[in-house]
Scaffold this motif. Structure first.
Motif, short mmCIF file in Angstrom:
data_model
loop_
_atom_site.label_atom_id
_atom_site.label_comp_id
_atom_site.label_asym_id
_atom_site.label_seq_id
_atom_site.Cartn_x
_atom_site.Cartn_y
_atom_site.Cartn_z
N GLN A 9 -20.96 -1.72 0.30
CA GLN A 9 -21.09 -2.83 -0.64
C GLN A 9 -20.44 -2.55 -1.98
N PHE A 10 -20.19 -1.29 -2.28
CA PHE A 10 -19.70 -0.91 -3.59
C PHE A 10 -18.18 -0.86 -3.59
N PRO A 11 -17.53 -1.37 -4.64
CA PRO A 11 -16.06 -1.47 -4.65
C PRO A 11 -15.35 -0.13 -4.60
N ASN A 12 -16.00 0.96 -5.04
CA ASN A 12 -15.36 2.28 -5.02
C ASN A 12 -15.53 3.01 -3.69
N CYS A 13 -16.17 2.37 -2.71
CA CYS A 13 -16.33 2.97 -1.39
C CYS A 13 -15.20 2.49 -0.50
N LEU A 14 -14.37 3.40 -0.04
CA LEU A 14 -13.23 3.10 0.81
C LEU A 14 -13.52 3.65 2.21
N SER A 15 -13.60 2.77 3.20
CA SER A 15 -13.92 3.19 4.56
C SER A 15 -12.70 3.06 5.45
N TYR A 16 -12.65 3.89 6.47
CA TYR A 16 -11.52 3.88 7.40
C TYR A 16 -12.04 3.90 8.83
N THR A 17 -11.29 3.25 9.72
CA THR A 17 -11.63 3.22 11.14
C THR A 17 -10.62 3.99 11.99
N ASN A 18 -9.49 4.39 11.40
CA ASN A 18 -8.50 5.18 12.12
C ASN A 18 -7.73 6.02 11.11
N LYS A 19 -6.83 6.85 11.60
CA LYS A 19 -6.12 7.79 10.73
C LYS A 19 -5.14 7.08 9.81
N GLU A 20 -4.57 5.93 10.25
CA GLU A 20 -3.67 5.19 9.36
C GLU A 20 -4.41 4.63 8.16
N GLU A 21 -5.60 4.11 8.39
CA GLU A 21 -6.39 3.58 7.28
C GLU A 21 -6.85 4.71 6.36
N PHE A 22 -7.09 5.89 6.91
CA PHE A 22 -7.44 7.03 6.07
C PHE A 22 -6.31 7.33 5.08
N VAL A 23 -5.08 7.35 5.58
CA VAL A 23 -3.94 7.65 4.71
C VAL A 23 -3.77 6.57 3.64
N GLY A 24 -3.87 5.29 4.05
CA GLY A 24 -3.72 4.21 3.08
C GLY A 24 -4.79 4.24 2.01
N ASN A 25 -6.04 4.44 2.39
CA ASN A 25 -7.12 4.50 1.41
C ASN A 25 -7.00 5.73 0.52
N LEU A 26 -6.56 6.84 1.10
CA LEU A 26 -6.35 8.06 0.31
C LEU A 26 -5.32 7.82 -0.78
N TYR A 27 -4.21 7.20 -0.42
CA TYR A 27 -3.17 6.94 -1.42
C TYR A 27 -3.65 5.94 -2.47
N TYR A 28 -4.42 4.95 -2.04
CA TYR A 28 -4.96 3.98 -3.01
C TYR A 28 -5.84 4.68 -4.05
N ALA A 29 -6.68 5.58 -3.60
CA ALA A 29 -7.57 6.29 -4.53
C ALA A 29 -6.78 7.21 -5.47
N LEU A 30 -5.72 7.80 -4.96
CA LEU A 30 -4.93 8.72 -5.79
C LEU A 30 -4.13 8.00 -6.85
N THR A 31 -3.77 6.74 -6.62
CA THR A 31 -2.89 6.01 -7.53
C THR A 31 -3.61 4.92 -8.32
N HIS A 32 -4.91 4.87 -8.27
CA HIS A 32 -5.67 3.85 -9.01
C HIS A 32 -6.87 4.50 -9.70
N SER A 33 -7.43 3.76 -10.62
CA SER A 33 -8.65 4.19 -11.30
C SER A 33 -9.85 3.56 -10.62
N PRO A 34 -10.98 4.26 -10.54
CA PRO A 34 -12.18 3.65 -9.95
C PRO A 34 -12.65 2.45 -10.77
N GLU A 35 -13.31 1.55 -10.09
CA GLU A 35 -13.93 0.43 -10.80
C GLU A 35 -15.11 0.94 -11.63
#
Length: 703
Positions: free
Chosen positions: A588-614
């Motif tokens: 429910q929280f905007p700073n929680c990034l969930s993944y269902t496969n390895k591609e989504e893991f990579v995408g969410n990882l890069y999003y967290a590295l290049t953005h600031s938390p809410e």
């Protein structure tokens, strides 16, 4: 079909559809990779190539990285749309339950006296899997997963064959029912059959209909409650019994302590009280094994002082550290199971005048090796059990798991059903224990020091979210994991995911690993062999990492509810977790990034590295606090009057109960009364003896 990022429509609304464009890019990556493989396979290697396979792998990686670069550009330029805080009320933080597979009805079978929770009906196991709307992370392919899929397919096939060939059931080895019911031509068999028939009543009884019971649910605001179950009544005297104590920093020690501390608020003025009952390890070797050789206590009073100091200084609860009552029961450690067990009857030491409500933390654990005495439901007016641990998963990893795991599941169900009026499961990852008594609710929170850190991070981000040295979008990536060093915590999965991110997308990150455990050395060796950039540190208080890292990765799928994830969210960090029932509350929280496969893991990882938390809002902060957790506990543990009335009506119906027709052991009525009276007198004498023995033990200093 494009990956769904593990987000249901609920989560997509929460995150303002921040991943819709990224999902399309992920689909393009998968298509590009497949086409690249096809092209490579169609090309014939030139004779001059020294190693054609390596050349193909190199070309495949280059094309994959080119596609990932396009995706990363989209992710980096994306800006999250803020969610209107007016929509994030208390009701909003209960919508995570829409992701759960909760039973719609609870049915009682009068033939077996067993209750079952009924989900939406599906024709087969395959249909059940396909009907799930919430995608989950299933890890990398393994033999266990493949065997389970094969088992499900076989079960589905057997069900379909039985349905298609109902006239020739497999249970009769292919013989039709018509031949079984017709009389045999042999006159001898006919005579024998005719002789046997009069023994039993001729007409078989029709099977009883299953009885529908009310599905347990948290009490709504203003709803009438059974008075003896009202946990919010400050005049109630509450006992909280758990299986661990500080300085053992485990969940069953910390969470019950903080729960008891927050529940003491306002009770002294109303005449109520909260007593926390903890295990006292009387053997020095047990204390050294559990707490460490430098933390040995000579008496329960000395350990109690340590606990009150921790409440006052670490948890910042000075009033609760004085008002909270602490009691002890003698326990020993079982080193094989690494668990503490009582060495006597706990209920016998609880005064009769203080038995209003009891909260059993891990009710199954407390009653596995229970000493003879009054049951919890007999001693207390209302008993609430909170399930902390998925012992079924642990049993699957032990020797003889095919016998131990089902036995563990059955034993836990028995203990919860026998000793609790209400059972609370912390997440949907747990199976059914007692469907007529149980519900799912997160009744845990985080201590105030983590929320203070989150407020400080919010102030920093509101001033300059771009250039912050730790949490800024351009800051050097700081990633960490904290937890026990066990393979069951997903350490192997984390290494494989990081390796995939490096090879397919060229993203290599340094991860600080905090914690200790038996698998630490093996994990270090595995990380070195995979060339994954991991630095292993010892155990540390999570609060000390408040301002040092931006992203917390927790790959575990063996948790019931991970406390470290809640703490990281409370501190204002990004959290990267698999889509799993144990993480549904945090989705429910905007700073929680969930993944269902390895591609989504990579995408969410890069999003967290290049953005600031809410920045953590006040609503988010309160939802993670122990104040909100206590409110959720009061609603879940109390039984509404309407639910109780529906239950009484169902159980008092004519269909309820079991009919067992057995011949009497003693035909004579006078003889039966004599035996019954003898048994009653014997039981009364035994109880008097036990009561006198208990009084003598309490009065004797030697004992």
């Amino acid at each position: 079909t494009p990956p769904t990022m593990g987000l249901s429509p609920l989560n997509l609304r929460i995150c303002s559809c921040k991943y819709i464009r990224i999902l399309i890019c992920f689909a393009l990556i998968l298509v590009a990779n497949v086409s690249a493989i096809d092209e490579d396979d169609s090309e014939s290697p030139t004779p001059s190539a020294k190693n054609p396979r390596k050349q193909k792998d190199s070309q495949r990686r280059e094309r994959s990285r080119e596609q990932w670069e396009l995706v990363f550009k989209e992710i980096k330029d994306f800006r999250l749309k803020r969610v209107d805080n007016t929509d994030r009320n208390k009701g909003f933080f209960s919508q995570w339950k829409l992701l759960l597979d909760q039973p719609e009805t609870v049915e009682l079978d009068p033939e077996t006296n067993m209750t079952t929770g009924q989900m939406e009906k599906a024709e087969s196991a395959t249909a059940m899997r396909q009907s799930r709307t919430t995608r989950r992370f299933e890890g990398f392919p393994s033999w266990d997963r493949i065997l389970q899929e094969w088992s499900d397919d076989v079960q589905d096939y057997m069900e379909r064959v039985e349905a298609e060939n109902s006239e020739y059931p497999m249970s009769t080895h292919g013989t039709p029912y018509s031949q079984l019911t017709t009389t045999n031509s042999d006159t001898k068999v006919e005579k024998e059959t005719k002789i046997e028939k009069p023994i039993v009543n001729s007409e078989p009884k029709a099977p009883k209909k299953k009885i529908k019971l009310p599905v347990p649910a948290p009490a709504k605001p203003g709803e009438a409650l059974l008075p003896h179950t009202d946990l919010s009544d400050r005049s109630k005297r509450i006992w909280i019994v758990t299986t661990a104590a500080l300085p053992w920093m485990t969940g069953t020690a910390v969470n019950p302590l903080l729960r008891a501390a927050y529940m003491t608020e306002g009770r002294s003025e109303k005449g109520g009280s909260v007593t926390l009952m903890l295990p006292w390890l009387e053997r020095i070797q047990d204390q050294e094994s559990v707490y460490g050789k430098d933390r040995v206590f000579a008496s329960p009073e000395e350990q109690e002082q340590h606990i009150r100091t921790w409440l006052r200084e670490k948890a910042k609860l000075p009033t609760a550290s004085e008002e909270l009552k602490i009691d002890w029961y003698t326990a020993w450690q079982n080193k094989i199971e690494n668990s503490l067990y009582s060495m006597g009857d706990i209920t016998a030491s609880i005064p009769e005048e203080e038995v209003d409500i009891c909260i059993l933390e891990e009710p199954e654990h407390l009653n596995w090796y229970r000493a003879p005495g009054d049951s919890w439901t007999t001693k207390f007016k209302h008993v609430v059990g909170i399930i902390h641990t998925n012992y079924f998963v642990y049993a699957q990893e032990q020797p003889a798991a095919f016998v131990r795991a089902p036995g563990m599941r059955l034993l836990c169900s028995w203990m919860c059903r026998a000793h609790c009026h209400r059972v609370i499961k912390l997440s949907g990852t747990l199976g059914q224990f007692a469907p007529e008594k149980e519900l799912v609710e997160n009744v845990h929170g985080v201590r105030y020091s983590f929320l203070e850190s989150g407020e400080a991070v919010r102030d920093r981000l509101e001033k300059d979210a771009t250039n912050d040295p730790v949490f800024g979008a351009a800051a050097e990536p700081k990633v960490y994991f904290i937890g026990k060093m066990l393979w069951s915590k997903g350490l192997g999965s984390l290494m494989e995911l990081l390796k995939y991110a490096e090879e397919s997308a060229g993203t290599k990150v340094h991860v600080d690993m905090y914690g200790g455990g038996p698998d630490r050395e093996a994990a270090e060796a595995r990380a070195d062999s995979l060339n994954v950039d991991m630095e292993f540190h010892g155990p540390i208080d999570h609060a000390e990492l408040s301002f040092t890292h931006k992203l917390f990765i927790n790959p575990s799928t063996s948790e019931v509810l991970c406390t470290t994830v809640a703490e990281a969210l409370a501190m204002g960090k990004f959290v990267l977790v698999p889509s799993h029932p144990s993480n549904d509350f945090f989705a429910q929280f905007p700073n929680c990034l969930s993944y269902t496969n390895k591609e989504e893991f990579v995408g969410n990882l890069y999003y967290a590295l290049t953005h600031s938390p809410e920045p953590l809002t006040e609503e988010d902060s309160y939802a993670l606090s122990w104040g909100a957790a206590t409110e959720r506990l009061e609603a879940a543990a109390s039984i509404p009057v309407d639910e109780a009335n529906l239950m009484n009506e169902a159980l008092s119906s004519k269909e309820a109960g079991i009919e067992i027709s057995l011949p009497p052991f003693i035909e004579d009525t006078t003889g039966r009364k004599l035996v019954v009276n003898t048994l009653l007198r014997t039981r009364s004498r035994y109880r008097q003896f036990r009561s006198r023995l208990s009084q003598e033990i309490q009065q004797s200093n030697g004992m």
